[in-house]
Write an enzyme that holds these catalytic residues in place. Structure first.
Site, PDB file in Angstrom:
ATOM      1  N   GLY A 108       0.867  -1.184   0.000  1.00 27.41           N
ATOM      2  CA  GLY A 108       0.000   0.000   0.000  1.00 27.41           C
ATOM      3  C   GLY A 108       0.892   1.219   0.000  1.00 27.41           C
ATOM      4  CB  ILE A 110       3.679   1.969   4.647  1.00 28.51           C
ATOM      5  CG1 ILE A 110       2.793   2.926   5.465  1.00 28.51           C
ATOM      6  CG2 ILE A 110       5.006   1.733   5.359  1.00 28.51           C
ATOM      7  CD1 ILE A 110       2.348   2.397   6.824  1.00 28.51           C
ATOM      8  CB  THR A 123       7.505  -1.779   9.869  1.00 22.50           C
ATOM      9  OG1 THR A 123       7.124  -1.854   8.493  1.00 22.50           O
ATOM     10  CG2 THR A 123       9.007  -1.733  10.004  1.00 22.50           C
ATOM     11  NE  ARG A 139      -1.178  -2.961  14.591  1.00 24.57           N
ATOM     12  CZ  ARG A 139      -0.696  -1.739  14.347  1.00 24.57           C
ATOM     13  NH1 ARG A 139       0.574  -1.583  13.979  1.00 24.57           N
ATOM     14  NH2 ARG A 139      -1.456  -0.668  14.457  1.00 24.57           N
ATOM     15  CD  GLU A 147       4.136  -4.366  19.465  1.00 26.71           C
ATOM     16  OE1 GLU A 147       3.690  -3.267  19.899  1.00 26.71           O
ATOM     17  OE2 GLU A 147       4.307  -4.603  18.272  1.00 26.71           O
ATOM     18  CG  HIS A 174       4.837  -0.618  17.622  1.00 27.74           C
ATOM     19  ND1 HIS A 174       3.770  -1.458  17.724  1.00 27.74           N
ATOM     20  CD2 HIS A 174       4.543   0.211  16.596  1.00 27.74           C
ATOM     21  CE1 HIS A 174       2.863  -1.157  16.811  1.00 27.74           C
ATOM     22  NE2 HIS A 174       3.317  -0.135  16.111  1.00 27.74           N
TER      23      HIS A 174
HETATM   24  C1  GLV Z   1       1.328   2.074  14.332  1.00 24.14           C
HETATM   25  O1  GLV Z   1       1.609   0.942  14.497  1.00 24.14           O
HETATM   26  C2  GLV Z   1       0.146   2.527  13.676  1.00 24.14           C
HETATM   27  O2  GLV Z   1      -0.732   1.720  13.367  1.00 24.14           O
HETATM   28  O3  GLV Z   1       0.039   3.743  13.462  1.00 24.14           O
END
Ligand code: GLV
Length: 329
Positions: A156, A158, A237, A239, A268, A287
């Protein structure tokens, strides 16, 4: 009007809301707010809006707070921590903070990729342990990234930035697997849409950028690691729950994959005795994907705008449960 935030939020959001006569009370304790504490505070009758940072908002909480709360504004792009169906049925609009964190999150993936490739955290630890000289010319080597293949799972916005960074820095070829093609990636990155199996077989670096859904939960499991290259690096990065963490530990121990860079873990926080933290080819961050001054500022501004819109009965800018507007409370 008063709203409650499950953690301290940036000042710009508070100033924006204050100028609109909205006061923000925050959970200021170091320890995360518990379900009971949250329910008690939010049902006190003082608050009409809720900012959520990390806290899990399940159906039970939604039912408890639905009489008081008119809007839930998340300070995250991910919204897997909220029972969206329950919020919608309760007539509560929910917003997230997309786009403003694309660069910071992709930069974190890029940072982890380089870190793992050169065992940066491990080498740093060696200095701290006074082992600077412990390696010969031919031991403890890293891997090159130049010209390698980047595979993106869930390309997407990111993932698109991660692809651009990798192309620009290392002339990496980009392949990806999504539910549907991403025409922008095809065009701007010359990216190739491939099957999941092909992604696993061909990626030198495989970077996860999908949302957490029932379909993506633990999709990276023991069988999947066996299909990846022994020389490959997994980056997550997105989940933690997208990866079966015990299976990842085993895959690394058995050298089925070469390394892993994780900004997200399951659970976490990661426990300090987790074996991943001892591995030379693993880098873990707590995170921090969106944790830059500017990005957090922009997330806060967007979340505050959503809050104001919700409290004044207007449509939220970045709503995640659009259907709430067609359901009567
Ligand atoms: C961070 O993990 C977010 O979802 O913004």
């Amino acid at each position: 009007m008063k709203v409650f935030a499950t953690k301290v939020i940036p000042d710009n959001a508070k100033a924006f809301l204050s100028a609109n006569n909205i006061v923000v009370d925050e959970w200021t304790n170091q320890t995360p707010i518990t379900k009971n504490e949250l329910t008690k505070i939010v049902t006190s009758g003082k608050y009409t809006g809720l900012f959520v940072l990390g806290a899990k908002i399940d159906a039970e909480i939604i039912h408890a707070i639905q009489r008081n709360i008119q809007v839930i504004s998340l300070l995250s792009v991910g919204y897997d921590n909220i029972d969206l169906h329950a919020a919608t049925m309760a007539g509560i609009p929910v917003s997230n903070t997309p786009d403003v964190l694309n660069d910071a999150t992709a930069e974190t993936a890029f940072l982890l990729m380089q870190n793992v490739a050169r065992k940066a955290f491990y080498n740093y630890r060696r200095i701290m342990e006074d082992k600077w000289h412990n390696d010969s010319f031919i031991t403890n080597l890293g891997v090159d990234l130049q010209g390698k293949t980047l595979g993106i799972f869930g390309l997407g916005k990111i993932g698109l930035v991660m692809g651009k960074l990798c192309r620009a820095a290392f002339n990496m070829e980009v392949i990806y697997h999504n539910r549907s093609r991403n025409p922008k990636a095809d065009k701007t990155l010359n990216a190739q849409f491939v099957s999941f199996d092909e992604l696993l077989h061909r990626s030198d670096v495989l970077s996860i950028h999908c949302a957490l859904t029932p379909e993506t939960t633990r999709v990276f499991n023991a069988a999947v690691f066996k299909k990846m290259k022994n020389s490959s690096i997994l980056i997550n990065t997105a989940r933690g729950k997208v990866v079966d963490e015990p299976a990842l530990i085993q895959a690394l121990q058995k050298a089925e994959i070469w390394g892993a860079g994780l900004d997200v873990t399951d659970p976490e926080p990661m426990q300090p005795d987790n074996p991943l933290l001892q591995m030379a080819t693993v880098a873990v961050l707590p995170h921090i994907g969106s944790a830059t001054v500017n990005t957090r500022h922009r997330m806060a501004q967007l979340a505050a705008e959503n809050m104001l819109l919700g409290l004044t009965g207007k449509r939220l800018k970045t709503i995640v449960n659009e259907e709430v507007y067609s359901i009567k409370k």
